[in-house]
Design a protein around this motif. Structure first.
Motif, PDB file in Angstrom:
ATOM      1  N   ASP A 105      44.591  41.460  35.597  1.00 40.54           N
ATOM      2  CA  ASP A 105      44.541  42.395  36.725  1.00 40.54           C
ATOM      3  C   ASP A 105      44.229  41.669  38.024  1.00 40.54           C
ATOM      4  O   ASP A 105      44.861  41.905  39.065  1.00 40.54           O
ATOM      5  N   CYS A 501      52.530  49.736  36.427  1.00 38.49           N
ATOM      6  CA  CYS A 501      51.361  48.885  36.665  1.00 38.49           C
ATOM      7  C   CYS A 501      51.781  47.572  37.325  1.00 38.49           C
ATOM      8  O   CYS A 501      51.184  47.140  38.324  1.00 38.49           O
ATOM      9  N   ASN A 560      43.607  49.557  38.486  1.00 35.10           N
ATOM     10  CA  ASN A 560      43.924  49.345  37.077  1.00 35.10           C
ATOM     11  C   ASN A 560      42.868  49.939  36.166  1.00 35.10           C
ATOM     12  O   ASN A 560      43.180  50.504  35.111  1.00 35.10           O
TER      13      ASN A 560
END
Length: 578
Positions: A105, A501, A560
């Protein structure tokens, strides 16, 4: 179930070498010679003060394109290895997953310019006086633009493998390597190939930033198509920009025919279904390679003997007594010491960064960074929502109809690979002529670069739907919204989460390009964190570079954690195919 055999050629018994084999061998030798010939230019002497200027003539484009293509494939090779290794660890070990996913992330939120700022000096020090140092920094920057999407996609493909397949592997007594080779890699083949195409396109998207390096008050342009594009943008040379675009389109189409289309045709054998698809992907290159005897010969005379030797070497080791308890305890102690050392190094690095920032930043600057990050976050959210509404039905259409994919796939690759800064001549002119603020126009520029993550992942998810489920839906009379609600949306939702994402993470990265558009003497600027990072990176302001990248990372990690991780868990829990 379809066969998951890994062989490429299926030649009949008694087959011998023919003209196809000679053609394949000549192509392989030519490819190796070309890579070595082009790669020689990476090892020459380097001096930033006396580095020769780029040749702006069209005659230099073929050599520059070959140099860029070599960097792209080297970076892709490392990205593939990293994605498989890290995705496998994250899927198989809960402790590793708790560390790897947050790290991914953060890393996917770090801009390419941020990696360049941190690595150019280090690579140059690693290879003093050689261009290889700058080349490694450029390849590493391309690697960072490719790898995160592939790692996320491979991890999700592993956790989405049907439970009965894993149980069958356990009952069959497969070890970890056999399970990976026979069950897991074939099951993840479609996702890995489609995400590989998208990631390769992502490398093209940032190739100009990776080859025309302007960081820490240094301006270095490596020979390549990306730096040629950057030079055309600086000079406002429309003809040179069009030549560069044409060369890039040729490379994309050639890569599609020689690499991606054959891989998709090959991966069709790994679909998890009980009946054959009516129209499978096809490739003339794949059919040509299937008719080559050289692969059968290499399998028979090289791979099998080597595998037998390794098996004979492995048996005594496997049959040997386990190591004594004191050796296992010593190994654990060494591992603990290594982890503690890494933790101390990380803490010392963070402390050094905080010390460097102390006194260089004030509360007003931090509030400004937070406000700019909020503006960029709104643009990223708008882009994800818009791209999902547009490209989810298009991706399902392409994935369910291989005949459509034959012509839509290269078009999607062109769109995904097209660097957004090459649209600046038209975008800047359009925005100026129609008095459109880049605060709004940058959303369109973001979408042009990152919406393809959603499209490619949805296509991969739709194309992986087993044909027997589609036939069952047809026999049940499902049509329209009932078909979407019952079969299509549950099947593609996990792939959409992965695409959305990575699209959001890529959009944060792309904001550096999209929020600051220049063409010749005309420059448009949007209020946002991306434009701020581009400015401070060009000035070489280290405290502001670190602080702005940290703020961007915090935004991405928070998103996230609050949005994408819960959606991942929901997809694994509700929509796993089994």
């Amino acid at each position: 179930m379809k066969s998951t055999a890994a062989q490429l050629a299926v030649t009949p018994p008694g087959r011998r070498f023919g003209w196809v084999d000679a053609l394949v061998l000549l192509a392989l030798i030519g490819l190796l010679w070309s890579a070595l010939h082009v790669g020689r230019g990476m090892l020459v002497h380097f001096d930033a003060a006396t580095m020769p200027a780029l040749d702006p003539s069209p005659a230099a484009i073929p050599a520059y394109a070959a140099r860029t293509l070599l960097r792209m494939w080297i970076a892709f090779g490392f990205s593939l290895l990293f994605a498989v290794a890290v995705g496998y660890l994250a899927a198989k070990n809960r402790v590793a997953r708790a560390l790897i996913l947050p790290a991914l992330d953060v890393l996917q939120s770090v801009p390419v310019l941020g990696f360049l700022s941190a690595t150019v000096t280090g690579f140059m020090a690693l290879f003093p006086g050689s261009l290889l140092g700058v080349e490694c920094a450029s390849i590493f920057a391309i690697f960072t633009s490719q790898v995160w999407n592939m790692a996320f996609g491979f991890h999700h493909a592993l956790v989405a493998i049907p439970g009965e397949m894993q149980e069958a592997a356990t009952v069959s007594g497969l070890n970890r390597w056999q399970r990976l080779r026979i069950v897991e890699l074939p099951s993840a083949a479609h996702s890995l190939i489609w995400n590989g195409m998208m990631s390769f396109g992502g490398g093209w998207f940032f190739v100009a930033q990776s080859e025309a390096i302007s960081v820490m008050n240094r301006d270095i342009k490596l020979p390549g198509l990306g730096s040629y594009m950057a030079l055309a943008l600086e000079r406002g040379d429309t003809r040179a920009a069009l030549y560069a675009v044409a060369a890039m389109l040729v490379l994309i189409l050639v890569s599609d025919q020689l690499v991606w289309r054959p891989l998709l045709a090959w991966a069709e054998r790994f679909k998890n279904e009980l009946t054959d698809s009516g129209s499978a992907p096809s490739s003339w290159v794949y059919e040509l390679l299937r008719g080559a005897y050289v692969f059968t010969w290499l399998d028979r005379h090289l791979r099998r003997p080597l595998a037998d030797v390794l098996l004979r070497l492995h048996r005594p080791v496997a049959a040997a007594a386990p190591p004594p308890a004191w050796m296992r305890q010593a190994a654990r102690a060494v591992g603990v010491v290594l982890l503690l050392w890494l933790a101390v190094e990380a803490v010392s690095w963070i402390a050094a960064a905080v010390a460097a920032l102390h006194g260089a930043l004030d509360r007003a600057t931090l509030l400004q960074l937070a406000g700019l990050g909020g503006l960029t976050a709104l643009r990223v959210t708008a882009m994800v929502l818009f791209a999902s509404l547009v490209w989810t039905p298009v991706g399902v259409w392409i994935g369910l109809k291989p005949a459509v994919a034959r012509f839509a796939q290269p078009l999607a690759q062109i769109g995904a690979s097209f660097p957004v800064n090459m649209t600046f001549p038209w975008a800047v002119g359009f925005f100026v002529a129609h008095q459109v603020s880049l605060d709004w126009g940058s959303i369109a520029l973001l979408a042009m670069g990152t919406q393809w993550y959603i499209l490619f992942n949805v296509v991969a998810g739709a194309s992986a739907i087993p044909n027997d489920l589609k036939e069952a839906a047809r026999m049940s009379g499902l049509r329209g919204w009932a078909l979407w609600r019952t079969l299509i949306l549950p099947a593609v939702f996990p792939a959409w989460v992965t695409g959305a994402c990575t699209a959001a993470g890529g959009a944060w990265n792309a904001s550096i390009v999209a929020e600051l558009a220049s063409w010749g003497d005309t420059t448009l600027r949007a209020q946002g964190l991306g434009a701020f990072i581009a400015d401070v990176t060009r000035r070489g302001d280290t405290p502001l570079i670190v602080a702005s990248i940290a703020v961007m990372s915090l935004f991405v990690v928070a998103t996230n954690k609050l949005v994408w991780r819960p959606l991942y868990a929901y997809a694994e829990r509700r929509f796993k195919l089994e």
